[in-house]
Design a protein around this motif. Structure first.
Motif, PDB file in Angstrom:
ATOM      1  N   ARG A  72       0.794  -1.522  -0.021  1.00 22.90           N
ATOM      2  CA  ARG A  72       0.104   0.139  -0.328  1.00 22.90           C
ATOM      3  C   ARG A  72       1.142   1.008   0.066  1.00 22.90           C
ATOM      4  N   VAL A  73       1.018   2.008  -0.817  1.00 21.81           N
ATOM      5  CA  VAL A  73       1.784   3.167  -1.136  1.00 21.81           C
ATOM      6  C   VAL A  73       1.808   4.290  -0.786  1.00 21.81           C
ATOM      7  N   LYS A  74       2.572   4.679   0.721  1.00 23.74           N
ATOM      8  CA  LYS A  74       2.252   6.229   0.959  1.00 23.74           C
ATOM      9  C   LYS A  74       3.230   6.352  -0.396  1.00 23.74           C
ATOM     10  N   ALA A  75       4.173   7.096  -0.184  1.00 21.08           N
ATOM     11  CA  ALA A  75       4.711   7.926  -1.394  1.00 21.08           C
ATOM     12  C   ALA A  75       5.817   7.267  -2.602  1.00 21.08           C
ATOM     13  N   ALA A  76       5.446   8.205  -3.628  1.00 16.94           N
ATOM     14  CA  ALA A  76       6.077   7.508  -4.943  1.00 16.94           C
ATOM     15  C   ALA A  76       7.178   8.965  -5.594  1.00 16.94           C
ATOM     16  N   ALA A 122       7.408   3.919  -1.634  1.00 15.36           N
ATOM     17  CA  ALA A 122       7.425   2.982  -0.103  1.00 15.36           C
ATOM     18  C   ALA A 122       6.137   2.860   0.297  1.00 15.36           C
ATOM     19  N   GLY A 123       6.238   2.391   1.508  1.00 13.26           N
ATOM     20  CA  GLY A 123       4.345   1.652   2.136  1.00 13.26           C
ATOM     21  C   GLY A 123       4.487   0.763   2.800  1.00 13.26           C
ATOM     22  N   ILE A 124       3.506   0.367   2.711  1.00  9.71           N
ATOM     23  CA  ILE A 124       2.942  -0.657   3.714  1.00  9.71           C
ATOM     24  C   ILE A 124       2.709  -2.264   3.369  1.00  9.71           C
ATOM     25  N   ILE A 125       3.176  -3.721   3.406  1.00 12.90           N
ATOM     26  CA  ILE A 125       2.480  -4.044   2.763  1.00 12.90           C
ATOM     27  C   ILE A 125       1.425  -4.654   3.250  1.00 12.90           C
ATOM     28  N   ASP A 126       0.888  -5.690   2.428  1.00 13.22           N
ATOM     29  CA  ASP A 126      -0.696  -5.594   2.986  1.00 13.22           C
ATOM     30  C   ASP A 126      -0.673  -6.819   2.131  1.00 13.22           C
ATOM     31  N   GLU A 127       0.092  -7.447   1.266  1.00 11.72           N
ATOM     32  CA  GLU A 127      -0.926  -9.068   1.433  1.00 11.72           C
ATOM     33  C   GLU A 127       0.572  -9.710   0.379  1.00 11.72           C
ATOM     34  N   ILE A 128       1.497 -11.052   1.215  1.00 10.36           N
ATOM     35  CA  ILE A 128       1.806 -11.032   0.514  1.00 10.36           C
ATOM     36  C   ILE A 128       1.872 -13.026   0.118  1.00 10.36           C
ATOM     37  N   GLY A 129       2.649 -12.333  -1.196  1.00  6.14           N
ATOM     38  CA  GLY A 129       2.273 -14.448  -2.229  1.00  6.14           C
ATOM     39  C   GLY A 129       3.666 -15.484  -1.674  1.00  6.14           C
ATOM     40  N   ASP A 130       2.914 -17.000  -1.854  1.00  7.80           N
ATOM     41  CA  ASP A 130       3.029 -17.665  -1.653  1.00  7.80           C
ATOM     42  C   ASP A 130       5.198 -17.547  -2.149  1.00  7.80           C
ATOM     43  N   GLY A 131       5.720 -19.044  -0.604  1.00  8.68           N
ATOM     44  CA  GLY A 131       7.171 -18.437  -0.720  1.00  8.68           C
ATOM     45  C   GLY A 131       7.715 -17.858  -0.359  1.00  8.68           C
ATOM     46  N   VAL A 132       6.904 -16.579  -0.444  1.00  8.77           N
ATOM     47  CA  VAL A 132       7.871 -15.381   0.035  1.00  8.77           C
ATOM     48  C   VAL A 132       8.337 -15.363   1.896  1.00  8.77           C
ATOM     49  N   THR A 133       9.639 -15.200   2.000  1.00 10.06           N
ATOM     50  CA  THR A 133      10.083 -15.290   3.840  1.00 10.06           C
ATOM     51  C   THR A 133      10.751 -13.379   3.692  1.00 10.06           C
ATOM     52  N   GLY A 134      11.211 -13.497   5.095  1.00 14.14           N
ATOM     53  CA  GLY A 134      11.570 -12.101   5.784  1.00 14.14           C
ATOM     54  C   GLY A 134      10.823 -10.966   5.837  1.00 14.14           C
ATOM     55  N   PHE A 135       9.475 -10.899   5.470  1.00 17.16           N
ATOM     56  CA  PHE A 135       8.821 -10.164   4.985  1.00 17.16           C
ATOM     57  C   PHE A 135       7.100 -10.535   5.910  1.00 17.16           C
ATOM     58  N   GLU A 136       6.807  -9.438   6.118  1.00 18.95           N
ATOM     59  CA  GLU A 136       4.636  -9.372   7.232  1.00 18.95           C
ATOM     60  C   GLU A 136       4.876  -8.212   6.698  1.00 18.95           C
ATOM     61  N   LEU A 137       2.934  -9.291   6.969  1.00 19.75           N
ATOM     62  CA  LEU A 137       1.858  -7.876   6.271  1.00 19.75           C
ATOM     63  C   LEU A 137       1.803  -6.717   7.767  1.00 19.75           C
ATOM     64  N   GLY A 138       2.562  -5.432   7.268  1.00 22.29           N
ATOM     65  CA  GLY A 138       2.472  -4.853   7.720  1.00 22.29           C
ATOM     66  C   GLY A 138       3.980  -3.867   7.935  1.00 22.29           C
TER      67      GLY A 138
END
Length: 305
Positions: A33-37, A69-85
């Motif tokens: 979710r983009v906060k700035a571009a 820059a922004g906040i992760i709000d959806e994560i696909g299969d196989g992604v590690t190292g990041f969390e929602l939020g």
């Protein structure tokens, strides 16, 4: 979702606020979710009808923008190292002027708490460009470095990187109204006007070791005259003169590893992104007009929230 996009190629006036389908993260991807571009000349060239020869397929209507820059709000299969939020900054080739962008997890890094959304949204493109250029011309301890166009978003980062990498003297060309800003970055300011090469000789009597050009014109001509090794002169402006002047071509892909190094320099207080102006998504055309004027200092950014 809302996005700033264009349905026909043309000037800044073709940019429109549109409603487009929400994207979703696939395997190995995240949605942010983009906060700035950030806004770059690359975006304006795409809007004007230019299509890069690598990695990009422009389809109308097209959303420009290649850093965010922004906040992760959806994560696909196989992604590690990041969390929602997770708060992140990253890069793509298109589609960042929007409320949401989907990218590979290898295109983002964590945003430090001390970095504003505007800085985070505008760091990736110019930061990595300056990094690649200075690395290519071998900036290092003891060097005397000329940055042509030192007050702009690309040049101002290059000045700070040169200082962080140990350059003994950094000279930055710029309009007189930007001299105080250039000094604040740690560079010696000098105006572009005629006779620049002679003034540079006086400022650096032992010579200039390398140059990064972001403005062309008198500054690039002076660099070619004064830098002994033409492989240590790089331009990100006068591409049409590279062959004529015998300069090296610098290309490279952006990477999360390089972006992480820039973020680390920011955390150490060695790199700051000056924000010239912020616009809303609805004002994307105005943002393009501002950057295409080639006046002012620092970075132009869209605030999305």
């Amino acid at each position: 979702m809302k996005a700033a996009a264009f349905s026909v190629f043309g000037g800044p006036e073709v940019m429109r606020l549109m409603e487009v389908p929400d994207p979703h993260a696939g395997p190995g991807q995240v949605r942010v979710r983009v906060k700035a571009a950030g806004v770059q000349h690359y975006d304006c060239a795409i809007r004007g009808g230019w299509t890069p020869s690598y990695g990009v397929k422009v389809e109308l209507p097209q959303i420009p923008g290649n850093e965010f820059a922004g906040i992760i709000d959806e994560i696909g299969d196989g992604v590690t190292g990041f969390e929602l939020g997770s708060e992140v900054l990253g890069f793509a080739l298109l589609n960042c002027y929007a409320e949401y962008v989907v990218v590979g997890a290898d295109q983002i890094v964590e945003k430090p708490a001390g970095m504003t959304w505007e800085e985070a949204g505008g760091l990736t493109g110019n930061g990595q460009g300056a990094y690649m250029a200075l690395e290519a011309i071998g900036v290092g301890p003891g060097d005397t470095v000329l940055i042509n166009g030192a007050a702009g978003s690309l040049g101002s980062i290059a000045v700070q990187l040169a200082k962080a990498w140990g350059a003994e003297t950094v000279i930055g060309t710029g309009s007189e109204r930007n001299h105080d800003f250039i000094r604040s970055l740690g560079a010696i300011p000098v105006t572009y006007e005629e006779g620049l090469a002679e003034r540079l000789r006086k400022l650096a009597p032992e010579g200039i070791d390398c140059t990064f050009d972001t403005a062309g014109g008198e500054g690039l001509d002076a660099a070619v005259a004064l830098v002994p090794d033409k492989m240590r002169v790089c331009t990100f402006f006068a591409y049409d003169r590279i062959e004529e002047l015998g300069l090296r071509i610098v290309r490279g892909d952006r990477s999360a590893a390089r972006l992480a190094k820039l973020v680390e320099l920011h955390a150490e207080g060695k790199l700051h992104l000056h924000i010239r102006q912020t616009f809303t998504l609805e004002q994307a055309g105005d943002a393009h007009r501002a950057i295409e004027s080639r006046h002012g200092r620092g970075k132009i950014v869209l605030r999305v929230d």
